[in-house]
Design a protein around this motif. Structure first.
Motif, PDB file in Angstrom:
ATOM      1  N   HIS A 183      39.266  39.032  45.118  1.00 51.08           N
ATOM      2  CA  HIS A 183      40.127  38.901  43.936  1.00 51.08           C
ATOM      3  C   HIS A 183      41.395  39.725  44.137  1.00 51.08           C
ATOM      4  N   ILE A 184      42.487  39.042  44.305  1.00 50.67           N
ATOM      5  CA  ILE A 184      43.771  39.726  44.495  1.00 50.67           C
ATOM      6  C   ILE A 184      44.621  39.483  43.254  1.00 50.67           C
ATOM      7  N   GLU A 185      45.033  40.603  42.612  1.00 52.36           N
ATOM      8  CA  GLU A 185      45.812  40.427  41.385  1.00 52.36           C
ATOM      9  C   GLU A 185      47.297  40.305  41.687  1.00 52.36           C
ATOM     10  N   ASP A 186      47.970  39.564  40.840  1.00 57.75           N
ATOM     11  CA  ASP A 186      49.417  39.390  40.994  1.00 57.75           C
ATOM     12  C   ASP A 186      50.117  40.739  40.919  1.00 57.75           C
ATOM     13  N   GLY A 187      51.050  40.966  41.821  1.00 61.09           N
ATOM     14  CA  GLY A 187      51.869  42.176  41.760  1.00 61.09           C
ATOM     15  C   GLY A 187      51.167  43.427  42.257  1.00 61.09           C
ATOM     16  N   LYS A 188      49.883  43.356  42.543  1.00 57.03           N
ATOM     17  CA  LYS A 188      49.190  44.531  43.092  1.00 57.03           C
ATOM     18  C   LYS A 188      48.995  44.316  44.593  1.00 57.03           C
ATOM     19  N   HIS A 189      49.550  45.222  45.370  1.00 56.80           N
ATOM     20  CA  HIS A 189      49.622  44.975  46.809  1.00 56.80           C
ATOM     21  C   HIS A 189      48.694  45.843  47.657  1.00 56.80           C
ATOM     22  N   TYR A 190      48.266  46.991  47.094  1.00 57.48           N
ATOM     23  CA  TYR A 190      47.514  47.942  47.937  1.00 57.48           C
ATOM     24  C   TYR A 190      46.046  47.945  47.569  1.00 57.48           C
ATOM     25  N   TYR A 191      45.211  47.830  48.598  1.00 56.22           N
ATOM     26  CA  TYR A 191      43.768  47.757  48.378  1.00 56.22           C
ATOM     27  C   TYR A 191      43.036  48.584  49.418  1.00 56.22           C
ATOM     28  N   LYS A 192      41.766  48.885  49.053  1.00 55.34           N
ATOM     29  CA  LYS A 192      40.903  49.598  49.983  1.00 55.34           C
ATOM     30  C   LYS A 192      39.589  48.835  50.020  1.00 55.34           C
ATOM     31  N   PHE A 193      39.024  48.661  51.241  1.00 56.98           N
ATOM     32  CA  PHE A 193      37.799  47.875  51.388  1.00 56.98           C
ATOM     33  C   PHE A 193      36.606  48.785  51.117  1.00 56.98           C
ATOM     34  N   ASN A 194      35.801  48.525  50.086  1.00 56.39           N
ATOM     35  CA  ASN A 194      34.719  49.451  49.724  1.00 56.39           C
ATOM     36  C   ASN A 194      33.400  49.073  50.392  1.00 56.39           C
ATOM     37  N   ASN A 195      32.348  49.822  50.032  1.00 53.10           N
ATOM     38  CA  ASN A 195      31.093  49.645  50.762  1.00 53.10           C
ATOM     39  C   ASN A 195      30.281  48.423  50.310  1.00 53.10           C
ATOM     40  N   VAL A 196      30.719  47.768  49.235  1.00 51.89           N
ATOM     41  CA  VAL A 196      30.018  46.526  48.860  1.00 51.89           C
ATOM     42  C   VAL A 196      30.800  45.276  49.309  1.00 51.89           C
ATOM     43  N   GLY A 197      31.801  45.490  50.105  1.00 56.75           N
ATOM     44  CA  GLY A 197      32.488  44.341  50.697  1.00 56.75           C
ATOM     45  C   GLY A 197      33.561  43.705  49.836  1.00 56.75           C
ATOM     46  N   THR A 198      34.134  44.503  48.925  1.00 54.11           N
ATOM     47  CA  THR A 198      35.246  43.942  48.155  1.00 54.11           C
ATOM     48  C   THR A 198      36.481  44.816  48.261  1.00 54.11           C
ATOM     49  N   LEU A 199      37.620  44.183  48.050  1.00 53.07           N
ATOM     50  CA  LEU A 199      38.875  44.928  48.075  1.00 53.07           C
ATOM     51  C   LEU A 199      39.100  45.561  46.712  1.00 53.07           C
ATOM     52  N   GLU A 200      39.407  46.867  46.741  1.00 53.75           N
ATOM     53  CA  GLU A 200      39.577  47.618  45.499  1.00 53.75           C
ATOM     54  C   GLU A 200      41.037  48.013  45.382  1.00 53.75           C
ATOM     55  N   ASN A 201      41.637  47.777  44.253  1.00 56.51           N
ATOM     56  CA  ASN A 201      43.058  48.113  44.082  1.00 56.51           C
ATOM     57  C   ASN A 201      43.252  49.625  44.050  1.00 56.51           C
TER      58      ASN A 201
ATOM     59  N   ILE B  57      36.643  43.479  58.634  1.00 55.52           N
ATOM     60  CA  ILE B  57      37.163  44.857  58.675  1.00 55.52           C
ATOM     61  C   ILE B  57      36.051  45.826  58.299  1.00 55.52           C
ATOM     62  N   THR B  58      36.291  47.098  58.551  1.00 53.11           N
ATOM     63  CA  THR B  58      35.269  48.118  58.287  1.00 53.11           C
ATOM     64  C   THR B  58      35.507  48.777  56.934  1.00 53.11           C
ATOM     65  N   GLU B  59      34.527  49.523  56.473  1.00 47.38           N
ATOM     66  CA  GLU B  59      34.616  50.212  55.187  1.00 47.38           C
ATOM     67  C   GLU B  59      35.782  51.186  55.167  1.00 47.38           C
ATOM     68  N   ASN B  60      36.397  51.340  54.010  1.00 49.58           N
ATOM     69  CA  ASN B  60      37.528  52.235  53.768  1.00 49.58           C
ATOM     70  C   ASN B  60      38.836  51.791  54.427  1.00 49.58           C
ATOM     71  N   GLN B  61      38.833  50.624  54.997  1.00 49.66           N
ATOM     72  CA  GLN B  61      40.073  50.093  55.588  1.00 49.66           C
ATOM     73  C   GLN B  61      41.081  49.820  54.469  1.00 49.66           C
ATOM     74  N   LYS B  62      42.282  50.325  54.667  1.00 49.13           N
ATOM     75  CA  LYS B  62      43.331  50.051  53.684  1.00 49.13           C
ATOM     76  C   LYS B  62      44.036  48.733  54.022  1.00 49.13           C
ATOM     77  N   VAL B  63      44.312  47.970  52.961  1.00 46.04           N
ATOM     78  CA  VAL B  63      44.914  46.646  53.174  1.00 46.04           C
ATOM     79  C   VAL B  63      46.119  46.487  52.265  1.00 46.04           C
ATOM     80  N   LYS B  64      47.187  45.968  52.823  1.00 43.06           N
ATOM     81  CA  LYS B  64      48.357  45.662  51.977  1.00 43.06           C
ATOM     82  C   LYS B  64      48.579  44.143  51.992  1.00 43.06           C
TER      83      LYS B  64
END
Lengths: 112, 501
Positions: free
Chosen positions: B477-495, B457-464
């Motif tokens: 790293h996906i935390e329990d109970g946290k569903h919404y993330y955004k893909f940042n410029n270093v290649g990780t999903l940010e809650n 996916i590309t940068e700033n892509q929102k992921v549920k």
């Protein structure tokens, strides 16, 4: 050579003969046999007699009967069987010969 | 103060000081040892009768108690145990006549015991420090608790050293009166002996309770053991997996033999528990030693048979795995994900719907693999567009020699291998539905039958991320109970605090 051991061996050898002799005229219970033998100084300890009595009985030279006692446990009265009688007669002859032989030898030696 | 015990000799009852009793008992034991002939019971009865007579003459009229000096006197009259030997008496076979000859018997040492005195007894017998025996038993405990069962058996079989004569035999010293007296002087005998006449009531109650517990466990275990072969039989012919039938020709042991050995293996320890329990409740039970010895033999035999079969089948399995090796290809598929800038990528995990239609999983025709075999990774796309790659391991049956398979009794048709993995997924606009299991027919042979799902996916892509199947995510790293993330410029999903921006 242990002198006590030799003495005991000599006594044990004639013990059977003496037990049969004690029972020659009358039936006796175990303690009576023991007392007679001890009185004659033939016996120092009683131990040997018990296995011997059982063996004579198993060989059918002796038989026994139980009699109640007022002062202690029931008594085992031994008596000579027919076979025992014959056995004793033969032993008596042998014993006479033996004692004569021993006498001759020991006397002869003491005279020299 | 002196404890007095009541004894019955030749039908007469006497009160006797305990220490005097101990000495008398040892004496009679020693005499019995030196007589050693067929009619020893009769002779001992005569001797006891005489002792009773002598006691009756000597008893102290005031106290009515037999004392140590009375016993000493009687031993003097009766003579040393050696005196009872008639020189030319035929010896009972396999026994030693002379009391001066030492012979060793195995006993449990109740004085130096930790549990039942088995180890210290063995130590005496083999003339080694009991510590080594104990260490050996502890080490063997890790071999499936082997030493525990052995210990229980020995506990039951080996008699406890009760009298001083027993102790001498245990140590391999000659049983004669001088040695017995030596033991008395050393005070060793005090801890033995009493056991035969009395036992504390608390100990009795504890023995009983333990006995009942052992019996209950034993009976339950014996019943339970009937199920062991039944459980194995539900998968008859499928001891290892769905493809290998039990082959008698391979092991030389029929299937019923295997079932029987499994049953014997599981039932015997419980029978021994039961016997031990019965023994604790009643010491009159005889022949337990023999029975336990025979049971122990059959137990070891069944373990041997079972291990033999298992090792044999394991070798077989290894051979089969070797056949499959090199018969796998990796199947790759690439799919575009049509996402707009505003869209949130919705990732949903669900069970493979086909699983519910498979009703013969037990017969082994199909099986689904573990959920953990699905690996999901999210990377940054370098094409500027979102896409997805799926890597599946696929069985390639063109090289597999079916003749060699049938040699191992694998009863499966070659066509069934063709669909080894068939990963199920679907894409509906912005929603990606991934199956959390994978269907396979070869599960047991291919431990690395994995599916890798790579999402680019590309940068700033929102992921549920829906649900809590976080363990699928391999590089994020996906935390329990946290569903919404955004893909940042270093290649990780940010809650993003569970809100949609």
């Amino acid at each position: 050579m242990n002198i006590e051991n030799t003495k005991a061996q000599m006594r044990k050898g004639i013990l059977e003969f003496c037990i049969l002799s004690v029972l020659k005229d009358k039936d006796c219970y175990t303690s009576e046999i023991l007392d007679t033998l001890k009185e004659a100084k033939l016996l120092v300890v009683e131990g040997t007699v018990y296995p011997l009595l059982t063996r004579l009985k198993n060989d059918e030279l002796l038989s026994y009967r139980w009699e109640e006692s007022t002062s202690g446990p029931p008594r085992k009265y031994y008596r000579l069987t027919e076979l025992g009688n014959d056995f004793l007669k033969e032993l008596t002859v042998t014993w006479r010969e033996l004692s004569e032989a021993v006498n001759i030898i020991t006397n002869k030696n003491s005279h020299e | 103060m002196n404890k007095t015990v009541t004894i019955n000799i030749a039908g007469l009852v006497f009160h006797i000081d305990e220490d005097a009793y101990n000495k008398l008992d040892s004496y009679i034991q020693a005499v019995r040892n030196s007589i050693q002939q067929e009619s020893e019971d009769e002779i001992i009865a005569d001797i006891e009768s005489r002792i009773a007579e002598l006691f009756a003459e000597r008893i102290d009229p005031q106290t009515g108690v037999i004392r140590m000096n009375n016993v000493d006197e009687i031993i003097n009259i009766m003579g040393k145990p050696e005196d009872y030997i008639i020189e030319d008496e035929p010896v009972r076979p396999n026994n030693f006549t002379a009391t001066n000859k030492a012979y060793k018997k195995i006993y449990r040492d109740g004085e130096k015991r930790i549990l039942g005195g088995v180890c210290s007894g063995l130590g005496h017998y083999f003339n080694i420090d009991p510590v080594w025996v104990r260490i050996l038993f502890i080490l063997l405990f890790f071999a499936y608790g082997l030493s525990f069962v052995i210990y229980l058996i020995l506990w039951v079989i080996i008699p406890k050293a009760v009298t001083v004569a027993d102790v001498l035999e245990m140590k391999g010293e000659p049983v004669n009166i001088s040695n017995i007296e030596k033991q008395f002087r050393e005070g060793v005998s005090n801890s033995y002996q009493q056991i035969r006449t009395s036992g504390s009531s608390v100990a009795k109650v504890i023995r009983r309770i333990i006995g009942i517990i052992l019996i209950v466990f034993g009976v339950m275990g014996i019943f339970g053991s009937f199920f062991a072969p039944i459980i194995m039989n539900t998968g008859k012919g499928h001891i290892f997996n769905e493809f290998v039938n039990y082959d008698e020709a391979q092991t030389g042991i029929p299937f019923w033999g295997l079932s029987l050995s499994l049953f014997v293996m599981s039932v015997i320890p419980f029978i021994i528990l039961l016997l031990l329990g019965i023994r604790l409740l009643s010491s009159k039970v005889k022949h337990i030693g023999w029975v336990s010895g025979i049971l122990g033999f059959f137990w070891l035999l069944s373990i041997f048979i079972f291990s033999y079969v298992m090792i044999n089948l394991d070798i077989q399995k290894d051979k089969i795995e070797l056949l499959f090796e090199g018969n796998f290809d990796t199947k790759m598929s690439k799919t575009e994900l049509n996402l707009n800038d505003k869209d949130t990528l919705n990732i949903i995990f669900q069970k493979d719907q086909r699983i519910f239609t498979i009703n013969d999983t037990l017969t082994g025709k199909y099986k689904y693999s573990e959920v953990d075999d699905i690996y999901v990774e999210i990377f940054e796309s370098n094409t500027g567009k979102a896409y997805m790659e799926i890597e599946e391991k696929v069985f390639n049956n063109k090289d597999l020699n079916l003749k060699s398979l049938s040699k191992y009794n694998i009863q499966i048709e070659a066509t069934k291998f063709s669909n080894t993995l068939n990963y199920d997924y679907s894409i509906k606009s912005d929603t990606l539905v991934l199956s959390n299991a994978v269907l396979t027919t070869l599960n047991d042979f291919t431990e690395d039958s994995k599916v890798r799902v790579k999402i680019y996916i590309t940068e700033n892509q929102k992921v549920k991320i829906n649900g809590n199947d976080n363990r699928h995510f391999w590089n994020q790293h996906i935390e329990d109970g946290k569903h919404y993330y955004k893909f940042n410029n270093v290649g990780t999903l940010e809650n993003t605090n569970n809100t949609i921006n």
